[in-house]
Design a protein around this motif. Structure first.
Motif, PDB file in Angstrom:
ATOM      1  N   GLU A   8       0.819  -1.212   0.000  1.00 22.40           N
ATOM      2  CA  GLU A   8       0.000   0.000   0.000  1.00 22.40           C
ATOM      3  C   GLU A   8       0.856   1.267   0.000  1.00 22.40           C
ATOM      4  O   GLU A   8       0.553   2.237  -0.708  1.00 22.40           O
TER       5      GLU A   8
ATOM      6  N   LYS B 266       0.747   4.337  -2.807  1.00 20.64           N
ATOM      7  CA  LYS B 266       0.419   5.720  -2.449  1.00 20.64           C
ATOM      8  C   LYS B 266       1.589   6.674  -2.716  1.00 20.64           C
ATOM      9  O   LYS B 266       1.385   7.808  -3.165  1.00 20.64           O
TER      10      LYS B 266
ATOM     11  N   HIS C 126      -5.899   5.863  -6.287  1.00 21.68           N
ATOM     12  CA  HIS C 126      -4.517   5.439  -6.032  1.00 21.68           C
ATOM     13  C   HIS C 126      -4.016   5.910  -4.669  1.00 21.68           C
ATOM     14  O   HIS C 126      -2.945   5.487  -4.229  1.00 21.68           O
TER      15      HIS C 126
ATOM     16  N   ASP D 150      -6.354   6.823  -1.661  1.00 27.66           N
ATOM     17  CA  ASP D 150      -7.223   6.764  -0.501  1.00 27.66           C
ATOM     18  C   ASP D 150      -8.193   5.588  -0.619  1.00 27.66           C
ATOM     19  O   ASP D 150      -8.981   5.536  -1.566  1.00 27.66           O
ATOM     20  N   GLU D 151      -8.122   4.663   0.347  1.00 27.72           N
ATOM     21  CA  GLU D 151      -8.965   3.462   0.301  1.00 27.72           C
ATOM     22  C   GLU D 151     -10.454   3.800   0.289  1.00 27.72           C
ATOM     23  O   GLU D 151     -11.220   3.215  -0.475  1.00 27.72           O
TER      24      GLU D 151
ATOM     25  N   ALA E 185     -11.410   5.256  -3.001  1.00 27.47           N
ATOM     26  CA  ALA E 185     -11.277   4.223  -4.027  1.00 27.47           C
ATOM     27  C   ALA E 185     -12.441   3.234  -4.012  1.00 27.47           C
ATOM     28  O   ALA E 185     -12.816   2.684  -5.047  1.00 27.47           O
ATOM     29  N   SER E 186     -13.043   3.036  -2.841  1.00 23.83           N
ATOM     30  CA  SER E 186     -14.133   2.059  -2.738  1.00 23.83           C
ATOM     31  C   SER E 186     -15.366   2.479  -3.540  1.00 23.83           C
ATOM     32  O   SER E 186     -16.166   1.640  -3.926  1.00 23.83           O
TER      33      SER E 186
ATOM     34  N   GLY F 122     -11.755  -0.287  -4.734  1.00 25.51           N
ATOM     35  CA  GLY F 122     -10.684  -0.422  -3.760  1.00 25.51           C
ATOM     36  C   GLY F 122      -9.399   0.182  -4.288  1.00 25.51           C
ATOM     37  O   GLY F 122      -9.297   0.536  -5.470  1.00 25.51           O
ATOM     38  N   LEU F 123      -8.411   0.313  -3.410  1.00 20.79           N
ATOM     39  CA  LEU F 123      -7.139   0.911  -3.774  1.00 20.79           C
ATOM     40  C   LEU F 123      -6.481   0.122  -4.905  1.00 20.79           C
ATOM     41  O   LEU F 123      -6.407  -1.108  -4.853  1.00 20.79           O
TER      42      LEU F 123
ATOM     43  N   ARG G 271      -3.082  -4.516  -7.088  1.00 23.14           N
ATOM     44  CA  ARG G 271      -3.597  -4.219  -5.747  1.00 23.14           C
ATOM     45  C   ARG G 271      -2.487  -4.344  -4.700  1.00 23.14           C
ATOM     46  O   ARG G 271      -1.487  -5.038  -4.921  1.00 23.14           O
TER      47      ARG G 271
END
Length: 153
Positions: free
Chosen positions: A29, A33, A45, A47-48, A51-52, A58-59, A99
């Motif tokens: 992760e 970032k 890319h 913030d989780e 991104a959701s 998701g990221l 991911r």
């Protein structure tokens, strides 16, 4: 990254259908970032939570981050070409996201060899490199035209 480097190959050493497999690299992760903050600062890319709510759900690493990892893997352990990896053009696609936690490897195949008519010290090898995660999902396909040195003398 892990793995070792084979001997350097010249244009004459290559043949259509020849395959190469790189070592691996695990993406975390923080890497995703950090790269995104500097080169592709989009919410999916960085913030989780943000991104959701995107198509990625998701990221996800930037495609350019995946491309940079692919380049490093090919340079260090994947494509052992004399003179280095010198690009002369290409086409890139990202069929699936990279991911956090993915372990990537690159599988490459020489699909065409074109000796130069005007520069006898080199030619072009067309190489298709697939970047694949630990679930055997292809996350990037790169079809590159690479300038390859011919054997001296």
């Amino acid at each position: 990254m892990q793995g070792s480097r084979p001997d350097r190959l010249y244009l004459e050493d290559l043949h259509v259908g020849q395959r190469f497999t790189s070592a691996t690299h695990t993406v975390d992760e923080a890497q995703i970032k950090t790269f995104a903050a500097q080169f592709d600062p989009q919410p999916f890319h960085l913030d989780e939570a943000a991104a959701s709510d995107t198509l990625f759900k998701g990221l996800a690493a930037s495609g350019w981050h995946t491309a940079a990892i692919t380049m490093r893997l090919n340079v260090e352990t994947g494509l052992p070409f004399a003179g280095g990896l010198i690009g002369a053009g290409g086409d890139i696609t990202w069929p699936a996201p990279t991911r956090p936690g993915d372990t990537l490897r690159v599988e490459s195949e020489v699909v065409e060899i074109i000796p130069s008519r005007s520069k006898p010290d080199r030619g072009i090898a067309v190489v298709v490199s697939q970047t694949i995660n630990q679930r055997n999902e292809v996350v990037q396909i790169l079809k590159a035209k690479l300038v390859i040195a011919r054997k001296p003398g």
